[in-house]
Design a protein around this motif. Structure first.
Motif, PDB file in Angstrom:
ATOM      1  N   UNK A 135       0.817  -1.213   0.000  1.00 47.67           N
ATOM      2  CA  UNK A 135       0.000   0.000   0.000  1.00 47.67           C
ATOM      3  C   UNK A 135       0.849   1.261   0.000  1.00 47.67           C
ATOM      4  N   UNK A 136       2.043   1.171   0.522  1.00 52.52           N
ATOM      5  CA  UNK A 136       2.936   2.319   0.600  1.00 52.52           C
ATOM      6  C   UNK A 136       4.171   1.925   1.380  1.00 52.52           C
ATOM      7  N   UNK A 137       5.175   2.799   1.346  1.00 48.27           N
ATOM      8  CA  UNK A 137       6.444   2.472   1.988  1.00 48.27           C
ATOM      9  C   UNK A 137       7.011   3.706   2.663  1.00 48.27           C
ATOM     10  N   UNK A 138       7.601   3.492   3.824  1.00 48.70           N
ATOM     11  CA  UNK A 138       8.256   4.563   4.567  1.00 48.70           C
ATOM     12  C   UNK A 138       9.614   4.862   3.931  1.00 48.70           C
ATOM     13  N   UNK A 139      10.244   5.945   4.380  1.00 49.16           N
ATOM     14  CA  UNK A 139      11.518   6.375   3.821  1.00 49.16           C
ATOM     15  C   UNK A 139      12.571   5.274   3.996  1.00 49.16           C
ATOM     16  N   UNK A 140      13.108   4.781   2.892  1.00 47.49           N
ATOM     17  CA  UNK A 140      14.128   3.731   2.817  1.00 47.49           C
ATOM     18  C   UNK A 140      13.658   2.371   3.337  1.00 47.49           C
ATOM     19  N   UNK A 141      12.364   2.198   3.451  1.00 46.42           N
ATOM     20  CA  UNK A 141      11.852   0.929   3.966  1.00 46.42           C
ATOM     21  C   UNK A 141      12.256  -0.254   3.090  1.00 46.42           C
ATOM     22  N   UNK A 142      12.104  -0.117   1.774  1.00 43.11           N
ATOM     23  CA  UNK A 142      12.417  -1.240   0.882  1.00 43.11           C
ATOM     24  C   UNK A 142      13.903  -1.586   0.953  1.00 43.11           C
ATOM     25  N   UNK A 143      14.757  -0.570   0.912  1.00 48.23           N
ATOM     26  CA  UNK A 143      16.193  -0.826   0.978  1.00 48.23           C
ATOM     27  C   UNK A 143      16.602  -1.447   2.313  1.00 48.23           C
ATOM     28  N   UNK A 144      15.921  -1.093   3.387  1.00 45.54           N
ATOM     29  CA  UNK A 144      16.224  -1.677   4.688  1.00 45.54           C
ATOM     30  C   UNK A 144      15.756  -3.125   4.770  1.00 45.54           C
ATOM     31  N   UNK A 145      14.603  -3.422   4.171  1.00 45.56           N
ATOM     32  CA  UNK A 145      14.130  -4.803   4.139  1.00 45.56           C
ATOM     33  C   UNK A 145      15.078  -5.662   3.308  1.00 45.56           C
ATOM     34  N   UNK A 146      15.523  -5.124   2.173  1.00 51.08           N
ATOM     35  CA  UNK A 146      16.457  -5.857   1.308  1.00 51.08           C
ATOM     36  C   UNK A 146      17.768  -6.116   2.049  1.00 51.08           C
ATOM     37  N   UNK A 147      18.255  -5.129   2.787  1.00 45.58           N
ATOM     38  CA  UNK A 147      19.520  -5.281   3.513  1.00 45.58           C
ATOM     39  C   UNK A 147      19.456  -6.448   4.496  1.00 45.58           C
ATOM     40  N   UNK A 148      18.321  -6.572   5.180  1.00 45.82           N
ATOM     41  CA  UNK A 148      18.180  -7.680   6.123  1.00 45.82           C
ATOM     42  C   UNK A 148      18.076  -9.019   5.382  1.00 45.82           C
ATOM     43  N   UNK A 149      17.358  -9.036   4.263  1.00 42.56           N
ATOM     44  CA  UNK A 149      17.246 -10.266   3.477  1.00 42.56           C
ATOM     45  C   UNK A 149      18.598 -10.701   2.920  1.00 42.56           C
ATOM     46  N   UNK A 150      19.472  -9.739   2.627  1.00 42.54           N
ATOM     47  CA  UNK A 150      20.821 -10.088   2.175  1.00 42.54           C
ATOM     48  C   UNK A 150      21.582 -10.826   3.276  1.00 42.54           C
ATOM     49  N   UNK A 151      21.470 -10.355   4.503  1.00 41.26           N
ATOM     50  CA  UNK A 151      22.137 -11.020   5.613  1.00 41.26           C
ATOM     51  C   UNK A 151      21.561 -12.423   5.840  1.00 41.26           C
ATOM     52  N   UNK A 152      20.255 -12.539   5.662  1.00 38.86           N
ATOM     53  CA  UNK A 152      19.608 -13.850   5.812  1.00 38.86           C
ATOM     54  C   UNK A 152      20.007 -14.765   4.654  1.00 38.86           C
ATOM     55  N   UNK A 153      20.100 -14.196   3.438  1.00 33.71           N
ATOM     56  CA  UNK A 153      20.515 -14.980   2.278  1.00 33.71           C
ATOM     57  C   UNK A 153      21.939 -15.485   2.389  1.00 33.71           C
ATOM     58  N   UNK A 154      22.783 -14.760   3.104  1.00 33.00           N
ATOM     59  CA  UNK A 154      24.159 -15.210   3.366  1.00 33.00           C
ATOM     60  C   UNK A 154      24.205 -16.234   4.495  1.00 33.00           C
ATOM     61  N   UNK A 155      23.028 -16.485   5.084  1.00 32.96           N
ATOM     62  CA  UNK A 155      22.859 -17.420   6.204  1.00 32.96           C
ATOM     63  C   UNK A 155      23.627 -16.963   7.442  1.00 32.96           C
ATOM     64  N   UNK A 156      23.756 -15.620   7.569  1.00 29.32           N
ATOM     65  CA  UNK A 156      24.337 -15.035   8.779  1.00 29.32           C
ATOM     66  C   UNK A 156      23.277 -14.823   9.847  1.00 29.32           C
ATOM     67  N   UNK A 157      21.993 -14.802   9.419  1.00 28.12           N
ATOM     68  CA  UNK A 157      20.878 -14.612  10.349  1.00 28.12           C
ATOM     69  C   UNK A 157      19.756 -15.577   9.974  1.00 28.12           C
ATOM     70  N   UNK A 158      18.932 -15.980  10.939  1.00 24.77           N
ATOM     71  CA  UNK A 158      17.804 -16.866  10.634  1.00 24.77           C
ATOM     72  C   UNK A 158      16.609 -16.069  10.098  1.00 24.77           C
ATOM     73  N   UNK A 159      15.760 -16.698   9.279  1.00 25.32           N
ATOM     74  CA  UNK A 159      14.587 -15.988   8.742  1.00 25.32           C
ATOM     75  C   UNK A 159      13.641 -15.464   9.815  1.00 25.32           C
TER      76      UNK A 159
END
Length: 223
Positions: A135-159
């Motif tokens: 519906x909408x996104x806060x300032x830098x919300x998408x980039x912040x979500x992607x940043x966390x998914x990158x860490x999870x994709x590297x398997x440094x963090x659990x989903x």
């Protein structure tokens, strides 16, 4: 990257084609206005949106494709798309995204509660395309979500760390694990507006799609 803007004129136009040509004549070559349409006074390019779709591209290979370097983030670390998909599902639904928003001087007490309809991780060879519709996104919300998914994709963090960070409702909760992903991988793909607000008022000039110059075709002999 598509975009929508609105402005108010102190007078009416009989035709929008000359205005359209004048605006494109003043803009740099990298920016083109594709359509100019009259709309009702209640329409606002930012606040009348119903939903937006963003894509974020990640090139996941040891060597970056030089043709993608300006449009995709380069991850030399091998990412696990399956765990990224599992993690992205935690974003789907209505949540308070305060933990994923950077402070912006342009926002006037924005509502941190947004609804994500889908968050897909699409594999295209070495490219991972993250597609988020909401519906909408806060300032830098998408980039912040992607940043966390990158860490999870590297398997440094659990989903399942995502619900924990969402529940904190504090940007510092995310900052402990990830910084914002760089902007060049992000693209706004489409904006969905209330169709009633897009209807031109009665007596308005026709929509302008730009002047089309027809080039006459000359027949060349074949040898």
């Amino acid at each position: 990257m598509p975009g929508v803007a609105h402005f108010v004129t102190p007078f009416t136009y009989d035709s929008l084609e000359s205005l359209h040509a004048a605006v494109n004549g003043l803009l740099p070559r990298e920016i083109r206005v594709r359509e100019i349409s009259p709309t009702c006074p209640e329409f606002h390019a930012r606040f009348s949106t119903k939903s937006k779709i963003y894509h974020y591209k990640i090139y996941n290979h040891a060597i970056m494709d030089p043709f993608q370097c300006q449009y995709a983030y380069h991850s030399v670390y091998k990412l696990n798309p399956e765990v990224m998909r599992e993690a992205a599902l935690h974003f789907v639904g209505k949540h308070d995204f305060s933990s994923f928003a950077n402070a912006s001087h342009n926002d006037r007490s924005p509502n941190p509660v947004k609804e994500i309809f889908r968050f897909d991780v699409v594999e295209m060879g070495h490219m991972l395309q993250l597609e988020v519709d909401g519906t909408g996104f806060l300032f830098r919300q998408v980039r912040n979500m992607v940043a966390l998914l990158l860490q999870i994709g590297r398997e440094a963090l659990p989903p399942d760390i995502i619900p924990e960070i969402l529940a904190a409702r504090d940007r510092r909760a995310l900052a402990r694990y990830a910084l914002s992903a760089p902007p060049h991988g992000l693209c706004l793909m489409s904006i969905n507006y209330d169709t009633e607000l897009l209807k031109p008022p009665a007596g308005s000039p026709a929509i302008s799609f730009g002047r089309i110059h027809t080039v006459s075709k000359c027949k060349l002999p074949f040898y």
